[in-house]
Write an enzyme that holds these catalytic residues in place. Structure first.
Site, short mmCIF file in Angstrom:
data_model
loop_
_atom_site.label_atom_id
_atom_site.label_comp_id
_atom_site.label_asym_id
_atom_site.label_seq_id
_atom_site.Cartn_x
_atom_site.Cartn_y
_atom_site.Cartn_z
N GLU A 89 1.39 -1.44 0.02
CA GLU A 89 0.25 -0.07 -0.04
C GLU A 89 1.12 1.01 0.05
O GLU A 89 0.15 1.93 -0.65
CB GLU A 89 -0.69 -0.11 1.38
N ASP A 90 2.33 1.11 0.87
CA ASP A 90 2.50 2.94 1.06
C ASP A 90 3.87 2.51 0.12
O ASP A 90 4.38 3.83 -0.39
CB ASP A 90 2.69 2.52 2.40
#
Ligand code: MN
Length: 720
Positions: A89-90
């Protein structure tokens, strides 16, 4: 991407938390530790550019999440997923890269933990709901996904202080509505309690602090008693040769707060803030310890619960009891085995714990699988992600259930709710007019209890109206209050209608009809009463319930009218018709039936009571409170009335059977039979029976009397 050599490249803070992680991971093999080291280094590089809101390097978060997982003794896959949970996600790391480095299992888990791309959605609610659905579906494939998520949430909640106030509140609400109940459902009890308390603090910091200091003061004040109870319990168990660990136990602050709200009580008034937990070696010792403690302090009646025989839905097992301790202090005690304690505290996580249980399908896991299957069913029944989220939320609160309307709308009802509750949840008017229902397309009685997932269609009729008996099978406060207020106003309407009939009858011999009914006369009378604010309807109501006599009201009105005809007041007879209910009642003393010759007595607060014209009560009551009555307008229907017959007979074999069949042949319904007396008269024995019978009218009772007389032994039949 290059993997940095451990220890060298890490900044001091990261190096420190990393050390803590490996201290907690002593249960892993050397080879497993090596893999974990690689995952740690991979995550470190991936999050290199990121900092947390608090200013700390981002990597400290996944490591903290993994430390918690290690404390729960989770397996290597879970620990790796913990370290890597935010890299997709990051840091836009591809799932295929993770699969190549750490295997497909870890890659699947991290994928399940990653939110969907924000750009694909119109609004935040939809993005949240779709991401949640993805997470939950990943959980149904591998429950370890949600265990990582819970650890993630726990760390986020512990470090919530760095966030802005609105996002603190939003995250705390979501935690209370979804993640804390999931932890509860999976039996991760300590996570459940901590998530609740952290959310409580985030939402109501002042209340939290006040309760916390009250709790500290409470423990300080009760210190001596607690010590004494501990000591006495210990001696008692040792005396009974029971090996046990006794520990003090306190309710979490959120739980206390909820209880104060639910019971509308102050902190000092709660009696289950502090308790004791007793851990023993095996199940039979649990019961032995219970017996021993019940001989030490008297148990409080109704407080013993056996969750060993009947475990809770999340697998929780224990014996619970409350004892009367020293100074009348109530003492809550939980008694359980070591194994039960492990499951009570760690639930499903205990399955992966490094012990001989690992890999074996235990009861707890079977239960969890059933729940996951249930979640999949919810998913297939949901139209979209937002609806699914709602379904899961409802499913997580075991005291609520959700019922679907034919159009697919979902209504939440308390457990134990019936068709009536559902009808009132749709709309008060639907409740008032409901006459029948279909549950899952099958016609059922109104008293039918519902269960989660039922689809309910309510059948209404314009003539339908609430029945007081419905209160016996409603569980929702909404339905109960609606039914109560309807009955109240309906009773008033009945009373007003009766009052109007009685007053019109009394006035008919005194005034011409058009004068008696004129508005100006009514106003004059209201003014005469000198009671401001009273309405004409109140006058009628008071007459209807017998608070004022129709004769005296009629005389006053006639005097005010001026053109008083001068005749004596003569009440016209009341036609009962089918009006038995509301404010016309049947006397319990003489039990009149439709068709009997009757008179009415106007009784204070009760309205009109009908008595048979030979009833003793009529002789005793003042004549101006009596009223001629007749049954004109009565139409026989299904309604049954109580009657009683006393039958005297010669006592012979099979007599009762003969009488019973005589009564039922004429359609009478025997409610009960009593033998009144047995007497010896010469050589023949006499016997007297009292039959309580339900009949439609007096005529039917006459036929029953005649049928009884046809039995040769019967000498006398009389009504009471
Ligand atoms: Mn995270």
């Amino acid at each position: 991407m290059t993997i940095p050599k451990p220890t060298e490249a890490y900044d001091p803070l990261t190096a420190e938390v990393r050390q803590t992680l490996f201290r907690e991971c002593q249960y892993l093999s050397a080879e497993e530790k090596e893999t974990l080291e690689q995952a740690c280094a991979f995550a470190f590089v991936a999050h290199k550019q990121q900092v947390r809101k608090s200013g700390e390097p981002y990597i400290t978060h996944p490591i903290a999440v993994t430390i918690e997982l290690a404390r729960w003794r989770m397996d290597l896959h879970t620990l790796c997923a913990g370290l890597l949970h935010d890299v997709m996600e990051d840091a836009q790391i591809k799932k295929s890269v993770l699969a190549e480095r750490f295997g497909a299992t870890v890659a699947e888990m991290v994928d399940g933990l990653s939110k969907l791309e924000k750009l694909e959605f119109n609004d935040q609610a939809e993005h949240q709901a779709e991401s949640f659905r993805k997470l939950i579906l990943a959980m149904t494939k591998d429950v370890r996904v949600i265990i990582v998520k819970l650890s993630d949430r726990l760390h986020n909640m512990r470090t919530l202080g760095a966030k802005s106030a609105p996002s603190r509140r939003r995250i705390a609400t979501e935690t209370l509505e979804i993640y804390a109940p999931i932890a509860n459902r999976l039996g991760l009890n300590h996570v459940y309690r901590e998530l609740q308390d952290l959310s409580f603090y985030a939402m109501y910091p002042t209340r939290y602090r006040v309760l916390k200091s009250a709790m500290t003061a409470f423990k300080k004040n009760r210190c001596d008693v607690i010590e004494r109870v501990l000591h006495e319990m210990n001696l008692c168990l040792v005396g009974h040769n029971i090996e046990a660990q006794i520990r003090g136990r306190e309710k979490n602050l959120y739980g206390i707060h909820q209880k104060m709200l639910a019971k509308k009580k102050k902190f000092e008034e709660l009696d289950d803030i502090y308790g004791f937990r007793i851990v023993v070696n095996n199940v039979s010792t649990c019961y032995a310890a219970l017996g021993a403690l019940h001989s030490l302090y008297q148990p409080k009646p109704g407080k013993f619960k056996d969750f060993i025989a009947i475990p809770k839905s999340n697998g929780y097992k224990s014996l619970h009891t409350t004892l009367n301790g020293p100074y009348g202090l109530p003492i809550q005690v939980q008694i359980r085995t070591r194994e039960m304690n492990r499951i009570a505290e760690s639930g499903i996580a205990s399955h992966w714990a490094a012990s001989d249980h690992a890999g074996k399908e235990d009861e707890n896991q079977i239960r969890t699988n059933q729940w996951l299957q249930n979640i999949l069913d919810l998913q297939s029944r949901s139209a979209n992600a937002i609806e699914f989220l709602e379904h899961v939320k409802v499913d997580l609160f075991p005291n609520e259930m959700y019922i679907t309307t034919p159009k697919g709308k979902i209504l939440t009802l308390p457990r134990g709710a019936s068709v009536i509750d559902f009808a009132y949840a749709v709309h008060t008017d639907v409740g008032h007019r409901c006459v029948g229902a279909k549950v899952n397309n099958i016609t059922v009685p109104l008293r039918t209890r519902l269960k989660t997932g039922d689809t309910v269609e309510i059948l209404t009729s314009p003539n339908g109206k609430p029945n007081p008996a419905w209160l016996n099978f409603t569980a929702s406060s909404r339905a109960r209050s609606a039914i109560r207020s309807y009955i109240k106003s309906a009773n008033r309407e009945d009373a007003v209608a009766l009052g109007e009939r009685l007053l019109a009858g009394a006035l008919s011999s005194l005034l011409p009809k058009q004068v008696a009914e004129s508005e100006t006369l009514k106003e004059k009378y209201l003014k005469f009463l000198e009671n401001n604010g009273r309405e004409w309807e109140d006058v009628l109501y008071n007459v209807g319930v017998g608070l004022t006599m129709p004769v005296s009201v009629a005389m006053d009105i006639a005097n005010l009218a001026g053109d008083y005809m001068g005749g004596a007041v003569k009440l016209s007879p009341i036609h009962i018709g089918n009006g038995i209910n509301g404010h016309i009642h049947l006397g319990k003393c003489c039990m009149p039936l439709p068709g009997d010759a009757v008179r009415g007595i106007i009784a204070k607060d009760q309205g009109l009571i009908i008595h048979r014209d030979n009833c003793n009560l009529l002789l005793k009551s003042p004549h101006d409170q009596q009223l001629d009555a007749d049954w004109s307008g009565f139409e026989s229907n299904d309604k049954l009335y109580d009657a009683a017959l006393v039958v005297s007979s010669v006592d012979t074999h099979a007599l009762l059977a003969a009488m019973a069949s005589a009564i039922s042949d004429v359609g009478g319904n025997i409610a009960s039979v009593d033998t009144l007396s047995k007497s010896q008269a010469g050589t023949e024995g006499f016997i007297e029976f009292r039959f309580n019978i339900n009949v439609h009218d007096a005529e039917q009772l006459n036929r029953i009397t005649a049928a009884l007389h046809k039995i040769p032994q019967v000498r006398k039949v009389s009504r009471i």
